[in-house]
Design a protein around this motif. Structure first.
Motif, short mmCIF file in Angstrom:
data_model
loop_
_atom_site.label_atom_id
_atom_site.label_comp_id
_atom_site.label_asym_id
_atom_site.label_seq_id
_atom_site.Cartn_x
_atom_site.Cartn_y
_atom_site.Cartn_z
N TRP A 99 0.81 -1.22 0.00
CA TRP A 99 0.00 0.00 0.00
C TRP A 99 0.84 1.27 0.00
O TRP A 99 0.48 2.25 -0.66
CB TRP A 99 -0.94 0.01 1.21
N SER A 150 -1.40 6.48 2.03
CA SER A 150 -1.66 5.07 2.34
C SER A 150 -1.60 4.70 3.82
O SER A 150 -2.13 3.67 4.22
CB SER A 150 -0.64 4.19 1.59
N ILE A 182 -7.04 5.28 -3.21
CA ILE A 182 -5.64 5.04 -3.61
C ILE A 182 -5.56 4.59 -5.06
O ILE A 182 -4.71 5.07 -5.84
CB ILE A 182 -4.99 4.01 -2.68
#
Length: 301
Positions: A99, A150, A182
């Motif tokens: 991430w 993130s 994201i």
């Protein structure tokens, strides 16, 4: 035929199946790790190569390495077994990789693309402002942006979810919405990188005409120096991003609304990771000083 090995975690025996997909993923990750590490090592050893612009490239290589070590390699492990067996600490590192660190190469490519636009469309301002401190500030911003985007997901999963690396673990609506955010941001960044290509090409064509003028003897030299070192490199880099990154990012974005085949996602993930070893290969092929330094390094060994 798939090879199978057993790994025991507590009282559960997990079976890993090594098929063509897992072997391809492993090969891509290993080649990417070696190629990025070698080129980054050359930049660190040969200080004269670490110019203000090449600092962007070194930042990209570092991002690739950390993503491979955290996301790509552990993504392979995650796909081999039906349950996570490496423990919660490695699970958090894996979550941080897929991430947070996965965003570093995307933002790094965007910074390189915007740097090229700046250099071509405002060369006087670029030469006046570009320095090692300015490049370091941009690289730091890249890392800060990736973490700001993130970390809410990473922290939430680490604190509130004890089984976050289980493929069947349930997630809250907040996580689904933030994951979608994201994916959308990453798609926008990749789209911006792709859209800079025609702007760069048009500007370079204009510079070729201005520099060459009507001198037929100078035109071939001008075209060779500019086209080969800038146009071709930037076009290949941009097209490789479009080919390798866009399919997975699009599929993951769509997966937030409809079910997407897991096998398709796995295949696109391999394609996505190919870009990680394409970056250093393109740098080696197009930067003569880097090739010479790399050959010198091998001769020393």
């Amino acid at each position: 035929m798939a090879a199978v090995s057993n790994i025991t975690n507590t009282n559960v025996t997990l079976k890993a199946t090594f098929d063509t997909r897992s072997m391809a993923s492993s090969a891509v990750a290993i080649v990417g790790l070696i190629s990025n590490s070698l080129v980054l090592l050359v930049f660190l050893i040969r200080k004269e190569l670490l110019t203000s612009f090449n600092l962007y490239l070194a930042n990209l290589l570092l991002g690739n390495i950390l993503y491979i070590l955290s996301g790509a390699l552990f993504d392979i492990v995650s796909g081999l077994y039906p349950a996570w067996w490496l423990g919660p600490s490695w699970c958090i590192w894996y979550t941080y990789g897929i991430w947070t660190l996965a965003g570093i190469p995307i933002f790094s490519h965007l910074s390189i693309a915007l740097n090229r636009i700046w250099a071509l469309y405002a060369p006087l301002a670029y030469r006046g402002a570009q320095s090692m401190k300015a490049s370091l500030l941009v690289c730091t911003t890249v890392w800060a942006a990736a973490h700001a985007l993130s970390l809410p997901i990473v922290v939430t999963k680490a604190v509130y979810y004890s089984d976050i690396c289980n493929p069947n673990a349930e997630e809250s609506q907040f996580l689904h919405v933030w994951e979608l955010l994201i994916f959308v941001v990453n798609m926008v960044c990749v789209s911006m990188i792709i859209m800079t290509a025609p702007l760069v090409l048009c500007r370079l064509q204009w510079r070729i005409r201005v520099m060459a003028g009507n001198d037929p003897l100078q035109r071939p030299r001008t075209e060779e120096s500019i086209r080969k070192l800038q146009t071709v490199v930037f076009l290949i880099l941009t097209m490789s991003i479009f080919i390798f990154w866009t399919p997975l990012l699009f599929a993951l974005t769509v997966a937030n609304f409809v079910e997407v085949n897991a096998e398709l996602i796995s295949g696109l993930a391999i394609l996505y990771n190919v870009q990680m070893f394409m970056d250093p290969i393109l740098f080696i092929c197009t930067m003569k000083g880097l090739r010479i330094a790399l050959m010198s390094l091998f001769c020393m060994v």
